[in-house]
Design an enzyme around this catalytic site. Sequence first.
Site, PDB file in Angstrom:
ATOM      1  CD1 TRP A  31     -96.930  18.379  -2.558  1.00 16.70           C
ATOM      2  CD2 TRP A  31     -97.802  16.562  -4.717  1.00 16.70           C
ATOM      3  NE1 TRP A  31     -97.336  19.057  -4.533  1.00 16.70           N
ATOM      4  CE2 TRP A  31     -97.930  17.594  -5.016  1.00 16.70           C
ATOM      5  CE3 TRP A  31     -99.318  15.914  -4.320  1.00 16.70           C
ATOM      6  CZ2 TRP A  31     -99.091  17.866  -6.644  1.00 16.70           C
ATOM      7  CZ3 TRP A  31     -99.348  15.912  -5.753  1.00 16.70           C
ATOM      8  CH2 TRP A  31     -99.180  16.727  -6.420  1.00 16.70           C
ATOM      9  CG  PHE A  66    -104.959  23.099   3.131  1.00 19.11           C
ATOM     10  CD1 PHE A  66    -104.808  24.218   3.552  1.00 19.11           C
ATOM     11  CD2 PHE A  66    -105.959  22.531   3.809  1.00 19.11           C
ATOM     12  CE1 PHE A  66    -105.389  24.972   3.625  1.00 19.11           C
ATOM     13  CE2 PHE A  66    -106.796  23.797   3.730  1.00 19.11           C
ATOM     14  CZ  PHE A  66    -107.258  25.215   3.709  1.00 19.11           C
ATOM     15  CD  GLU A  67    -104.615  18.130   2.073  1.00 24.43           C
ATOM     16  OE1 GLU A  67    -105.760  18.424   1.569  1.00 24.43           O
ATOM     17  OE2 GLU A  67    -103.597  17.518   1.982  1.00 24.43           O
ATOM     18  CB  VAL A  89     -95.640  23.887  -0.274  1.00 24.07           C
ATOM     19  CG1 VAL A  89     -96.354  24.701  -1.015  1.00 24.07           C
ATOM     20  CG2 VAL A  89     -96.708  23.127   1.096  1.00 24.07           C
ATOM     21  CD  GLU A  93     -94.572  27.427 -14.593  1.00 28.12           C
ATOM     22  OE1 GLU A  93     -96.114  27.549 -14.804  1.00 28.12           O
ATOM     23  OE2 GLU A  93     -94.221  27.075 -14.780  1.00 28.12           O
ATOM     24  CB  THR A  94    -100.440  29.344  -9.746  1.00 31.07           C
ATOM     25  OG1 THR A  94    -100.373  28.441  -8.694  1.00 31.07           O
ATOM     26  CG2 THR A  94     -99.962  29.014 -10.801  1.00 31.07           C
ATOM     27  CG  HIS A  96    -101.513  25.878  -5.090  1.00 28.90           C
ATOM     28  ND1 HIS A  96    -102.900  25.082  -4.627  1.00 28.90           N
ATOM     29  CD2 HIS A  96    -100.691  24.580  -4.457  1.00 28.90           C
ATOM     30  CE1 HIS A  96    -102.730  23.707  -3.884  1.00 28.90           C
ATOM     31  NE2 HIS A  96    -101.385  23.811  -4.722  1.00 28.90           N
TER      32      HIS A  96
END
Length: 161
Positions: A31, A66-67, A89, A93-94, A96
């Site tokens: 990611w 996270f992994e 990361v 907007e959240t 998360h």
Amino acid sequence: MATANTNLSNYDKTALPNSADFKIGIVVSEWNSEVTDGLLEGALHTLVECGVSKENITVYKVPGSFELIYAAKKVQSSGVDAVITIGCVIQGETKHFDYVCAGVTQGVKDLNIQNDVPVIFCVLTDNNKQQSLDRSGGKHGNKGVEAAITALKMIDFNRSV
């Protein structure tokens, strides 16, 4: 900003331990790969430049930050001297972002407490993509380089205690 106009990647190679026999696992999040690929490149280049044999470095890819925790735990038991976790990361907007950052940070901390193989935290947690690019080979250096140097120093520390 604490890192403004600072290159974070400068180090004195002569002050580092002999790392010819060090074995290092690197776990990288796919990611935000534009950022994590730069961090990985910095770490790999630095490790080899500092004497780690290419054959003693293994890279594992995982879907997201996270992994990294699960993969680092598995790699810790594979005979390596250290594990470097690389992720990114970026604030959205959240909430998360908050949960992932806290979870990864705590997970890496837990692995360091529970096991004898050091796990190095190289997870950028920035407000925007530009900040991450600036720290993965841009104007603020490359945190992957810092993670590699930290791994070498922690292996040396672990062996000396």
